[in-house]
Motif scaffolding. Structure first.
Motif, PDB file in Angstrom:
ATOM      1  N   ARG A 142      31.787  82.028  49.059  1.00  0.00           N
ATOM      2  CA  ARG A 142      30.456  81.886  49.946  1.00  0.00           C
ATOM      3  C   ARG A 142      30.739  80.661  50.715  1.00  0.00           C
ATOM      4  O   ARG A 142      30.427  80.624  51.798  1.00  0.00           O
TER       5      ARG A 142
ATOM      6  N   GLU B 130      30.985  80.758  54.805  1.00  0.00           N
ATOM      7  CA  GLU B 130      29.906  79.728  55.556  1.00  0.00           C
ATOM      8  C   GLU B 130      30.782  78.872  56.469  1.00  0.00           C
ATOM      9  O   GLU B 130      30.396  78.644  57.719  1.00  0.00           O
TER      10      GLU B 130
ATOM     11  N   ILE C 239      31.920  80.973  59.300  1.00  0.00           N
ATOM     12  CA  ILE C 239      30.810  81.185  60.350  1.00  0.00           C
ATOM     13  C   ILE C 239      30.685  79.813  61.228  1.00  0.00           C
ATOM     14  O   ILE C 239      30.260  79.973  62.332  1.00  0.00           O
TER      15      ILE C 239
ATOM     16  N   LYS D 272      23.913  79.912  64.934  1.00  0.00           N
ATOM     17  CA  LYS D 272      24.203  80.421  63.689  1.00  0.00           C
ATOM     18  C   LYS D 272      23.278  81.347  63.009  1.00  0.00           C
ATOM     19  O   LYS D 272      22.088  81.261  63.356  1.00  0.00           O
TER      20      LYS D 272
ATOM     21  N   ARG E 250      21.343  83.352  59.824  1.00  0.00           N
ATOM     22  CA  ARG E 250      20.888  82.657  58.720  1.00  0.00           C
ATOM     23  C   ARG E 250      21.545  82.874  57.476  1.00  0.00           C
ATOM     24  O   ARG E 250      21.686  84.237  57.259  1.00  0.00           O
ATOM     25  N   THR E 251      22.019  82.095  56.861  1.00  0.00           N
ATOM     26  CA  THR E 251      22.938  82.132  55.667  1.00  0.00           C
ATOM     27  C   THR E 251      22.333  82.140  54.328  1.00  0.00           C
ATOM     28  O   THR E 251      22.893  82.058  53.247  1.00  0.00           O
ATOM     29  N   TYR E 252      21.030  81.259  54.276  1.00  0.00           N
ATOM     30  CA  TYR E 252      20.402  80.803  52.685  1.00  0.00           C
ATOM     31  C   TYR E 252      21.321  79.983  52.053  1.00  0.00           C
ATOM     32  O   TYR E 252      21.335  80.195  50.911  1.00  0.00           O
ATOM     33  N   ARG E 253      22.079  79.189  52.607  1.00  0.00           N
ATOM     34  CA  ARG E 253      22.963  78.359  51.782  1.00  0.00           C
ATOM     35  C   ARG E 253      22.406  77.402  50.939  1.00  0.00           C
ATOM     36  O   ARG E 253      22.872  77.132  49.756  1.00  0.00           O
TER      37      ARG E 253
ATOM     38  N   TYR F 191      24.576  87.022  48.432  1.00  0.00           N
ATOM     39  CA  TYR F 191      24.571  85.923  49.581  1.00  0.00           C
ATOM     40  C   TYR F 191      26.167  86.086  50.402  1.00  0.00           C
ATOM     41  O   TYR F 191      26.241  86.128  51.654  1.00  0.00           O
TER      42      TYR F 191
ATOM     43  N   ARG G  85      26.101  89.190  52.615  1.00  0.00           N
ATOM     44  CA  ARG G  85      25.541  89.037  53.869  1.00  0.00           C
ATOM     45  C   ARG G  85      26.511  88.038  54.955  1.00  0.00           C
ATOM     46  O   ARG G  85      26.639  88.316  56.109  1.00  0.00           O
ATOM     47  N   ASP G  86      27.206  87.222  54.284  1.00  0.00           N
ATOM     48  CA  ASP G  86      28.107  86.269  55.102  1.00  0.00           C
ATOM     49  C   ASP G  86      29.261  87.230  55.750  1.00  0.00           C
ATOM     50  O   ASP G  86      29.726  87.245  56.688  1.00  0.00           O
TER      51      ASP G  86
ATOM     52  N   TYR H 257      28.147  89.234  58.564  1.00  0.00           N
ATOM     53  CA  TYR H 257      27.822  88.212  59.804  1.00  0.00           C
ATOM     54  C   TYR H 257      29.468  88.320  60.378  1.00  0.00           C
ATOM     55  O   TYR H 257      29.609  88.403  61.802  1.00  0.00           O
TER      56      TYR H 257
END
Length: 485
Positions: free
Chosen positions: A198, A202, A205, A216, A218-221, A252, A255-256, A259
């Motif tokens: 993850r 990120e 990205i 950017k 939304r990645t909820y990092r 997570y 999702r990344d 993207y």
């Protein structure tokens, strides 16, 4: 990654440096310009070790890998190989190795410098180039050249092997066993691997969005990191809690990855490093998702480290560490010296190597061994039939019902087990004193080189010890004869 055999030759590896052959690579101690005010001892162990290595022969082989006519002047083989041996002997870092060579005139003589110099012989980053240039195949060939160089001296010594029979066509003893050279990584956990994937996703990205000036996603990092720390800091973790944490991290990472794929479809290209990391991220995600869906903990080609994705779990069944993470090697011993017969990051069945190793032993010596000392995994029917065909005694009990009076067989079996301990001693010595117990290199090729260098260092220490023992015996006999007169 495929394994390799030791019967290799020096091949060009695309090096861009020009190699200039050194005229004084076989530098003698008398030719070395000693520092002012210091009288160096010619009996120093590094001086004696330098005399045991055929530098000129190795230098000629080393020069053949340089094919370019332009570029910087490369360091000599003695400089590269000597520096790596010093590092392996003491376990120094790259920076400390350079400093020790700079401060110690004996080490400067060992690496082939014409005289004592107060400046650094090379930069610490050059040690990385030495490890890349001296590949595992090349170091295995160096090991053979060094052993062949001392073959005549070994033939002059008394043969202490009581099993050798002058009337038999088979001579000598061959021992074979496998071990693992563990790499220095943190213990792999599913939740930790997903967190590493993850973080790198990120990072990709962020870099892509900054380079292409796009918003950017939304990645909820922050939430992802909070969820990871909540499970990482728990002292007691139930299966239910671990499974729930893995499911969150999978979402997570998924999702990344989505993207990044959308960015690629829009025409954005990743650079080489980003492409390599993204491939590892996808493989980790695929493996972890498969294990989560099927509620299992095994998967083929399982990745155990993000930064060293080539490593695989090696199940050895030892009490201290049942599973190790590193390279598995099959090592043989004959006449007191060891050779790498097979080296791979994947777990392999070492019983497949017995027949090829015996054949290479015959090519090297001209005859088959009289006995082969191995453990139970090597005693397959094919291996037994091969040894029976060529009158080779394979250690261990015979197949079938034991005889009524098997006292002789038990005596032979006990002696074989006692003699086979020597290969275990070599494993222990290589791991404790020559760096095989913890590999700290990060690249696959330098990891193989480090393992091969440990075997060369082990053989050199044996050669030096045998030389000192023979010298002591000669001096003792001379003193005894003089005193008796």
């Amino acid at each position: 990654m495929n394994h390799y055999q030791i019967l290799c030759t020096f091949q060009g590896n695309g090096a861009i440096d020009v190699y200039k052959k050194q005229p004084n690579t076989q530098l003698s101690f008398d030719d070395f310009n000693q520092p002012v005010g210091l009288t160096m001892n010619p009996e120093n162990r590094w001086v004696k070790k330098a005399e045991l290595i055929p530098w000129i022969d190795l230098e000629e082989q080393y020069a053949s890998i340089f094919q370019s006519k332009t570029g910087n002047i490369a360091k000599s083989f003695r400089m590269a190989f000597g520096a790596l041996l010093i590092q392996k002997e003491y376990g120094y870092s790259d920076e400390e190795t350079v400093l020790q060579i700079q401060e110690n005139p004996y080490l400067q003589f060992f690496v082939g410098m014409p005289g004592y110099q107060e400046d650094k012989p090379f930069d610490a980053s050059t040690m990385v180039h030495f490890r890349k240039r001296l590949t595992a195949e090349m170091l295995n060939e160096v090991n053979e050249i060094i052993l062949d160089f001392h073959e005549e001296e070994k033939e002059e010594q008394d043969d202490d092997d009581s099993n050798d029979d002058g009337d038999s066509s088979n001579k000598g003893t061959l021992m074979l066993d496998a071990t693992c050279a563990p790499s220095y990584i943190k213990y792999p956990q599913d939740i930790g691997l997903l967190n590493d994937a993850r973080l790198h996703a990120e990072k990709i990205i962020d870099e892509v969005c900054k380079e292409n000036n796009i918003k950017k996603p939304r990645t909820y990092r922050r939430r992802a990191r909070k969820d990871y720390l909540s499970i990482a800091k728990r002292k007691k973790k139930s299966k239910k809690i671990i499974r729930k944490a893995i499911r969150k991290q999978l979402s997570y990472v998924t999702r990344d990855v989505r993207y990044i794929k959308e960015m690629q479809k829009s025409g954005i290209e990743l650079n080489e490093k980003q492409t390599r990391n993204f491939d590892i991220i996808e493989r980790i995600l695929e493996q972890q998702q498969y294990m989560y869906d099927n509620k299992i903990h095994r998967v083929p080609e399982r990745i155990v480290s993000f930064h060293q994705s080539y490593l695989r779990p090696i199940v050895r069944g030892k009490v201290k560490a049942p599973t190790e993470f590193g390279a598995k090697l099959d090592m043989s011993e004959s006449d007191g010296f060891v050779r790498i017969e097979r080296l791979s990051f994947d777990a392999f069945n070492e019983s497949e190597d017995l027949i090829p190793v015996i054949k290479r032993y015959r090519e090297r010596t001209g005859y088959y061994p009289e006995r082969v000392l191995v453990d139970q995994i090597y005693r397959t029917r094919d291996n037994r039939n091969f040894c029976k065909k060529y009158h080779i005694r394979l250690s261990g009990p015979k197949l079938g019902r034991p005889k009524k009076d098997d006292r002789v067989d038990k005596t032979i079996e006990y002696k074989d087990n006692r003699d086979r301990i020597q290969v275990e001693r070599d494993f222990s010595l290589a791991k404790r004193c020559h760096g095989l117990g913890m590999i700290r290199t990060r690249l696959a090729e330098t990891t193989f080189s480090t393992i091969a260098l440990a075997i060369v260092s082990l053989n050199l220490s044996k050669i030096q010890r045998n030389f000192l023992r023979a010298l002591f015996d000669r001096n003792f006999r001379s003193f005894f004869r003089a005193s008796s007169i």
